[in-house]
Design a protein around this motif. Structure first.
Motif, short mmCIF file in Angstrom:
data_model
loop_
_atom_site.label_atom_id
_atom_site.label_comp_id
_atom_site.label_asym_id
_atom_site.label_seq_id
_atom_site.Cartn_x
_atom_site.Cartn_y
_atom_site.Cartn_z
N VAL A 169 0.89 -1.11 0.16
CA VAL A 169 0.03 0.01 -0.03
C VAL A 169 0.89 1.16 -0.04
O VAL A 169 1.71 1.18 0.97
CB VAL A 169 -0.92 0.00 1.37
N VAL A 170 0.71 2.12 -1.01
CA VAL A 170 1.42 3.28 -0.95
C VAL A 170 0.54 4.61 -0.73
O VAL A 170 -0.61 4.59 -1.44
CB VAL A 170 1.99 3.51 -2.56
N VAL A 171 0.89 5.36 0.22
CA VAL A 171 0.14 6.62 0.59
C VAL A 171 0.59 7.77 0.76
O VAL A 171 1.64 7.64 1.38
CB VAL A 171 -1.08 5.96 1.79
N ARG A 172 0.03 8.53 0.15
CA ARG A 172 0.45 10.08 0.26
C ARG A 172 -0.63 10.97 0.87
O ARG A 172 -1.87 10.73 0.63
CB ARG A 172 0.81 10.67 -1.19
N GLY A 173 -0.27 11.68 1.84
CA GLY A 173 -1.44 12.66 2.07
C GLY A 173 -0.94 14.04 2.43
O GLY A 173 0.30 14.18 3.09
N ARG A 174 -1.74 14.95 1.94
CA ARG A 174 -1.27 16.18 2.21
C ARG A 174 -2.15 17.19 2.95
O ARG A 174 -1.88 18.50 3.08
CB ARG A 174 -0.97 16.86 0.91
N GLY A 175 -3.16 16.52 3.41
CA GLY A 175 -4.33 17.41 4.08
C GLY A 175 -4.03 17.59 5.64
O GLY A 175 -2.88 17.41 6.19
N GLU A 176 -4.98 18.37 6.27
CA GLU A 176 -4.83 18.83 7.57
C GLU A 176 -5.66 17.74 8.39
O GLU A 176 -6.64 17.09 7.82
CB GLU A 176 -5.50 19.89 8.02
N ILE A 177 -5.17 17.66 9.79
CA ILE A 177 -6.04 16.70 10.61
C ILE A 177 -6.96 17.55 11.47
O ILE A 177 -6.28 18.47 12.21
CB ILE A 177 -4.97 15.78 11.40
N PRO A 178 -8.12 17.33 11.31
CA PRO A 178 -8.83 18.70 12.14
C PRO A 178 -8.60 18.45 13.60
O PRO A 178 -8.92 17.35 14.27
CB PRO A 178 -10.47 18.31 11.72
N LEU A 179 -8.20 19.68 14.40
CA LEU A 179 -8.60 19.38 15.81
C LEU A 179 -9.18 20.42 16.43
O LEU A 179 -9.91 21.48 15.93
CB LEU A 179 -6.88 20.08 16.02
N ALA A 180 -9.75 20.02 17.60
CA ALA A 180 -10.78 20.92 18.31
C ALA A 180 -10.19 22.11 18.67
O ALA A 180 -10.89 23.06 18.76
CB ALA A 180 -11.27 20.09 19.33
N ASP A 181 -9.03 22.00 19.46
CA ASP A 181 -8.33 23.20 19.88
C ASP A 181 -6.82 23.16 19.29
O ASP A 181 -6.00 22.60 20.32
CB ASP A 181 -8.47 23.44 21.45
N LYS A 182 -6.51 23.82 18.34
CA LYS A 182 -5.33 23.55 17.77
C LYS A 182 -4.16 24.18 18.67
O LYS A 182 -3.09 23.77 18.67
CB LYS A 182 -5.27 24.34 16.37
N ALA A 183 -4.47 25.47 19.01
CA ALA A 183 -3.31 26.27 19.98
C ALA A 183 -3.23 25.34 21.26
O ALA A 183 -2.04 25.13 21.57
CB ALA A 183 -3.86 27.57 20.18
N GLN A 184 -4.19 24.77 21.82
CA GLN A 184 -3.99 24.14 22.99
C GLN A 184 -3.21 22.75 22.66
O GLN A 184 -2.56 22.24 23.29
CB GLN A 184 -5.53 23.80 23.67
N TYR A 185 -3.57 22.07 21.72
CA TYR A 185 -2.98 20.89 21.24
C TYR A 185 -1.41 21.16 20.88
O TYR A 185 -0.65 20.26 21.61
CB TYR A 185 -3.76 20.35 20.05
N GLN A 186 -1.03 22.08 20.37
CA GLN A 186 0.28 22.30 19.88
C GLN A 186 0.79 22.55 21.31
O GLN A 186 2.08 22.14 21.44
CB GLN A 186 0.42 23.53 19.02
N LYS A 187 0.43 23.41 22.41
CA LYS A 187 1.04 23.76 23.58
C LYS A 187 1.35 22.57 24.35
O LYS A 187 2.55 22.22 24.74
CB LYS A 187 0.22 24.64 24.23
N LEU A 188 0.28 21.41 24.41
CA LEU A 188 0.46 20.31 25.16
C LEU A 188 1.31 19.39 24.45
O LEU A 188 2.21 18.74 25.24
CB LEU A 188 -0.88 19.74 25.32
N ALA A 189 1.52 19.11 23.36
CA ALA A 189 2.33 18.33 22.63
C ALA A 189 3.77 18.80 22.80
O ALA A 189 4.42 18.02 23.01
CB ALA A 189 1.91 18.46 20.96
#
Ligand code: PTT
Length: 607
Positions: free
Chosen positions: A200-220
């Motif tokens: 299986v060959v897979v290419r993906g260029r989209g976004e993964i939708p997040l409920a709270d992007k800023a908070q997610y990035q901070k926690l990550a």
């Protein structure tokens, strides 16, 4: 539904058609993703009793709502199907850019159905899906195919593939990616081969939708910072899982001579310190801050080694030479076979030879004979000569030639690299793992060796369940690597917070645990349905640990006790709400929202 893409891609190879299906939000809530989603699909959609190598089996690549996100190691993907090795539920968790790309292509899972007439591969680029001819790749090793496909589709196209072992339906063939990752111990590679699916060959260029992007990035960012400043981080980066060799030797749990002993005299020649000394490269899964892929020289090139590989292909066979062990590992990786099962198969035939069963095998092979082991590994992958029997796995070999007392497996899946003569809780963990004997769901042994080691207490059964909930529930459903928690002590508290920022759902530990229990009950129901009967004998560890005590080391004379183990099993069933046969009760199924499962299951077994 932030967090999830909300879409499942289904490709039917028989009809050469594909469809995109909505992921039911209720299913996402109750099963989250990964193993949960895979188990639900297999329960709902497989005809009971189906031949795992027939077109009716389904091969599922399932991500979770955290898969593919930057953070503490979310580059993992569950690969699941009905297992051709065990006849029950099978899965594995592979680190691969395919995990990230599948999600960025817009899907939470890929379900492969049917069987292609000729060898093919699936190419996914966002909403473009193609079934392409793989005739020229069939027969090639897994590493070569990945290189060729990336030459055609670009280096940003991720590849999961099988080697000749998968094509030849070796029952413990795995799915391979990025040269060092192997997933799906219970024969997921054979299921892929049975579908004539090379890759299986897979290419993906989209976004993964997040409920709270800023908070997610901070926690990550904060979680990764905490993990990488842990006191154990620098040693981990030097040796990875390989230091477990020295630890296991010290604790008398290092498998030696087909799980006859828990210590190996030459352990230091294959241990973490040796790996560190000869390391040529360090590689990781995508989005990982604690690379575990330590590469060392083998005879025919270099290869990634891990503890399981070294113990099963080294001490378990009496081979105390890192380069030779690495060579066996390299054969398994390139040809696409599980090292743990291969090490068990080779250990079994060495012991069978010692016990005078060589005439039934047609050959005799001595402990530590690397040349013979190498030849047998090739023969197994290609099903040449006796390799055709070895490719069936330890359970079937022992049924054919005898030696069931030293066939080291549970439910047909060979045991991973912890000897349990003196580790009852770990034996219980193997015996109740939802895929057969694998340590992934409850690596309770590191805790057990620090307790009343030979005891059979309720506390031990409770610890197994606790770990199964976290490792088999949390990490296999939101789908991330558990190493940050296990190896560098990242607090579990991060995960509900990260999950909430990604999905918007208030996920308490109790929620994850309940999902884990639901999945465990569903998978147990799946096994019962596929076997058509059940008994607690299915949850027994290998006979050798009861019958043949350790003959040396500080725990000389230790072995499991039948009555003690049965007590442990009773505690375990009680905590899970399963009856004395190991069958989830109707009340338990209903409490977990699995009333529909109880209805179907009662046609196969009295509830
Ligand atoms: C996994 C099993 C393991 S578990 C090892 S070493 W380990 C063996 N690795 C093999 C290999 O390599 N080549 C090969 N031909 N066969 C192999 N068989 C064995 O497969 C990488 C890590 C590891 S390394 C472990 S423990 C953790 N496993 C995780 C898991 O199961 N779930 C999870 N959420 N996180 C995990 N993180 C860690 O990931 P399977 P991987 Mg995995 C060369 O595949 O089927 O689950 O069997 O695969 O991506 O390589 O895991 O000391």
């Amino acid at each position: 539904m932030p967090g999830w893409q909300g879409l499942i891609l289904r490709v039917n190879l028989t009809k050469r058609k594909w469809v995109v299906q909505r992921l039911d939000p209720a299913v996402a809530r109750d099963f989250i993703g990964g193993r949960g989603l895979a188990a639900k699909i297999l329960w709902d959609e497989l005809p009971p009793g189906v031949d795992p190598l027939s077109p009716h089996n389904k091969l599922i690549f399932a991500a979770g709502p955290l898969t593919g996100l930057p953070g503490p190691n979310f580059g993992k993907l569950v690969v699941a199907a009905k297992s051709p090795l065990t006849g029950g539920y099978g899965d594995g968790n592979i680190g691969s850019w395919a995990a990230v790309n599948l999600r960025k292509a817009g899907y939470d899972a890929l379900v492969v159905e049917g069987r292609a007439e000729r060898p093919v591969y699936i190419y996914i680029d966002g909403d473009k899906v193609e079934i392409l001819d793989a005739g020229e790749y069939w027969g090639l090793n897994a590493w070569a195919v990945e290189e060729k496909l990336q030459k055609i589709h670009g280096r940003d196209a991720a590849v999961v593939t099988i080697g000749p072992a998968g094509e030849n339906l070796v029952r413990f063939a795995t799915v391979i990616s990025q040269k060092g990752r192997s997933g799906g111990r219970p024969g997921m590679g054979a299921v892929m081969g049975s579908k004539n699916l090379k890759a299986v060959v897979v290419r993906g260029r989209g976004e993964i939708p997040l409920a709270d992007k800023a908070q997610y990035q901070k926690l990550a960012v904060e979680a990764v910072k905490e993990g990488s400043s842990s006191p154990s981080y620098s040693f981990w980066m030097r040796q990875g899982t390989n230091s477990t060799v020295e630890w296991a030797q010290e604790a008398s749990v290092l498998p030696a001579y087909n799980f006859t002993e828990g210590q190996f005299d030459e352990f230091s020649k294959i241990g973490g310190a040796m790996v560190e000394k000869f390391e040529t490269d360090l590689k990781s899964c995508p989005l990982c801050f604690m690379a575990c892929g330590h590469w060392v020289p083998a005879e025919s090139g270099t290869v990634e080694v891990d503890y399981e590989n070294i113990a099963m292909l080294g001490s378990n066979l009496g081979i105390g030479d890192l380069q030779k062990v690495a060579e066996l590992n390299r054969i398994a990786d390139t040809l696409g076979m599980d090292t743990i099962s291969l090490g068990n198969v080779l250990g079994f035939v060495m012991e069978a030879s010692e016990r005078g069963l060589g005439d039934r095998l047609g050959f005799v092979v001595e402990w530590g004979d690397f040349e013979a082991a190498r030849q047998l590994a090739y023969d197994t992958a290609y099903r040449r000569g006796v390799g055709d029997l070895l490719a069936e796995g330890v359970r079937r070999i022992s049924e054919r030639i005898g030696g069931e007392d030293f066939a080291i497996h549970v439910k047909g899946l060979e045991v991973s690299a912890y000897d349990c003569h003196a580790a009852p809780a770990m034996a219980l963990a193997y015996a109740t793992s939802p895929i057969g004997a694998h340590h992934k769901d409850a690596w309770v042994i590191s805790w057990e060796v620090k307790t009343d080691r030979l005891g059979y207490t309720k506390e031990k059964a409770a610890k197994v369940v606790e770990l199964q909930r976290i490792r088999g529930g949390w990490f296999e459903t939101f789908v991330g690597c558990r190493f940050p928690w296990v190896e560098v002590g990242l607090s579990l508290d991060w995960y509900p917070k990260i999950f909430k920022a990604a999905t918007g759902l208030d996920a308490t530990p109790d929620y994850f645990n309940e999902v884990g229990d639901r999945i465990y009950a569903l998978i147990r129901a799946f096994w019962i349905r596929e076997y058509g009967w059940w008994s607690r004998e299915m949850d027994m560890p290998p006979k050798k640990w009861f019958k043949q005590p350790l003959s040396k080391g500080p725990l000389k004379g230790a072995r499991l006790d039948y009555d003690g183990y049965n007590k442990l099993l009773d505690y375990y069933y009680e905590i899970r709400g399963w009856d004395a046969r190991g069958v989830p009760t109707r009340e338990t199924l209903e409490r977990l929202g699995l009333g529909y499962v109880a209805e179907q299951l009662s046609k196969f077994i009295e509830l």
